[in-house]
Design an enzyme around this catalytic site. Structure first.
Site, PDB file in Angstrom:
ATOM      1  CG  HIS A 304      -1.757   1.244   1.331  1.00 53.07           C
ATOM      2  ND1 HIS A 304      -1.949   1.917   2.506  1.00 53.07           N
ATOM      3  CD2 HIS A 304      -2.392   1.962   0.376  1.00 53.07           C
ATOM      4  CE1 HIS A 304      -2.676   2.997   2.283  1.00 53.07           C
ATOM      5  NE2 HIS A 304      -2.970   3.038   1.004  1.00 53.07           N
ATOM      6  CG  HIS A 324      -2.821   3.020   6.054  1.00 52.93           C
ATOM      7  ND1 HIS A 324      -1.614   2.944   5.422  1.00 52.93           N
ATOM      8  CD2 HIS A 324      -2.905   4.276   6.545  1.00 52.93           C
ATOM      9  CE1 HIS A 324      -0.987   4.102   5.513  1.00 52.93           C
ATOM     10  NE2 HIS A 324      -1.737   4.918   6.185  1.00 52.93           N
TER      11      HIS A 324
HETATM   12  S1  FES Z   1       1.097   1.008   4.366  1.00 55.84           S
HETATM   13 FE1  FES Z   1       0.329  -0.923   4.849  1.00 55.84          FE
HETATM   14  S2  FES Z   1      -1.779  -0.656   4.850  1.00 55.84           S
HETATM   15 FE2  FES Z   1      -1.027   1.278   4.320  1.00 55.84          FE
END
Ligand code: FES
Length: 384
Positions: A304, A324
């Site tokens: 992500h 997140h």
């Molecule tokens: S950096 Fe891992 S969920 Fe956003």
């Protein structure tokens, strides 16, 4: 042209020709009357100009602007020239390196803060004391109102005496200019570094897991001492557990800098997961032989936004990213099953050598980390 004499009486709307003949002061007064504004009091802070008190006030404002300009300049200097590359705690230059972030934070903060203090000081010291009362209106403004607003702003500028305060204007210009330059440099500087330098060997194409000239790349632990090499064997790890490992080459043994670099590269950390025996697993097409028995190795960098996905839940075989809350399934090639991550965690092909140590069978075959690296050009390079 005469306007209303009684401040509560609505003035006659002047024609355009009449407006052209009026002085800015008259138009500003007309604007106030048209808006049902009654100026109850308007007292300049320094009715007699050139007094010592006025000059003192002017110097106070200018001093804050100068502090802001100097802090902005210092911020620029530190941002561009201070050594910012990571230095390990036991390496020379560590103390200087640790000052980088506090310094840029402190100097930028001081530049913004002193700019704010300068503006507030100016308003407090030079804006006239004015009390006005206005009735509320409904509906849009007409053309006369729009034209008179400009005149009001001009008059307000005159009342604040900014036009004749060249010291304040110059110092404010310097502060705002330096700060703007600093923000501009901070925005553009990261674009100057070319991440593709080195062509096929560029940092964005390969990771430290790539074998060079056929040399083995071992999986090692980080014991806290980069020069202490602790290689990983299958019997070291319990079923249902996870360990973070890094790449190691024999040619780097004793090379402090290379050992440090292998531990701190952002695309180096890998989670070595040992599933419990008999756990059903779904393999990704083309990656059926990436695992070694019950051992699976996934990049630790979340797809992500690049946080370390440090949590492994043994009961559900889920890998969790604390940033997140993305969740990846270790039993399904690191596939995301919850949260904002949209791409599986890249899997590292591993095996065990003739001495019983884990080694990488090759580099990752897809980009590490955030999904914005996943552009079509990458896949056309036949990287696997
Ligand atoms: S950096 Fe891992 S969920 Fe956003």
């Amino acid at each position: 042209m005469s306007t209303a004499t009684n401040p509560h009486e609505k003035p006659r709307t002047p024609t355009a020709a009449e407006l052209d003949e009026m002085t800015p002061d008259q138009v500003a007064t007309l604007a106030a009357n048209l808006d049902d504004v009654v100026v109850v009091k308007n007292t300049p802070k320094f009715p007699i100009s050139g007094t010592r008190a006025e000059r003192r006030a002017e110097r106070a404002v200018a001093t804050w602007f100068v502090i802001s300009a100097l802090s902005g300049l210092a911020f620029l200097g530190v941002y561009l020239f201070w050594p910012f590359e990571y230095v390990a705690p036991d390496q020379p230059g560590y103390f200087v390196y640790t000052l980088y972030t506090p310094l840029i934070g402190l100097l930028l903060g001081l530049a913004v803060l002193s700019l704010g203090v300068a503006v507030i000081t100016y308003v407090k010291k030079f804006f006239p004391d004015e009390v006005s009362v206005q009735q509320r209106h409904d509906g849009p403004s007409d053309e006369v109102a729009r034209r008179t607003v400009v005149a009001q702003l001009v008059k307000a500028g005159q009342d604040t005496t900014i036009a004749r305060r060249s010291l304040i204007k110059r110092s404010a210009g310097a502060a705002a200019g330096v700060l703007g330059l600093g923000v501009g440099v901070a925005a553009v500087a990261p674009l100057i570094h070319n991440p593709w330098k080195g062509r096929d060997d560029a940092d964005l194409w390969v990771t430290p897991w790539r074998s060079i000239n056929g040399e083995k790349v071992y999986l090692r632990r980080d014991t806290g001492d980069p020069s202490e090499i602790s290689l990983v064997r299958p019997e070291d790890q319990e079923a249902g557990s996870m360990e973070t490992v890094f790449p190691f080459r024999e040619s780097e043994r004793g090379d402090e800098e290379a050992l440090h670099a292998a531990l701190r590269r952002s695309d180096a950390p890998v989670m070595l997961i040992r599933l419990r025996p008999g756990t059903p697993v779904v393999h990704r097409e083309g990656q059926e032989d990436y695992h070694y028995g019950d051992f699976y190795a996934f990049s630790k960098i979340c797809t992500h936004l690049g946080c370390p996905t440090s949590l492994y839940e043994q009961q559900t075989q889920r890998i969790l990213c604390p940033c997140h809350q993305s969740q990846f399934l270790a039993t399904e090639y690191g596939k995301p099953i919850f949260g904002p991550a949209a791409r599986p965690l890249p899997q590292l092909p591993i095996t065990v050598d003739e001495d019983g140590y884990f080694i990488a069978r090759g580099d990752f075959n897809e980009p590490i980390g955030p999904g914005f690296w996943e552009w079509p050009g990458f896949w056309n390079r036949g990287r696997s």
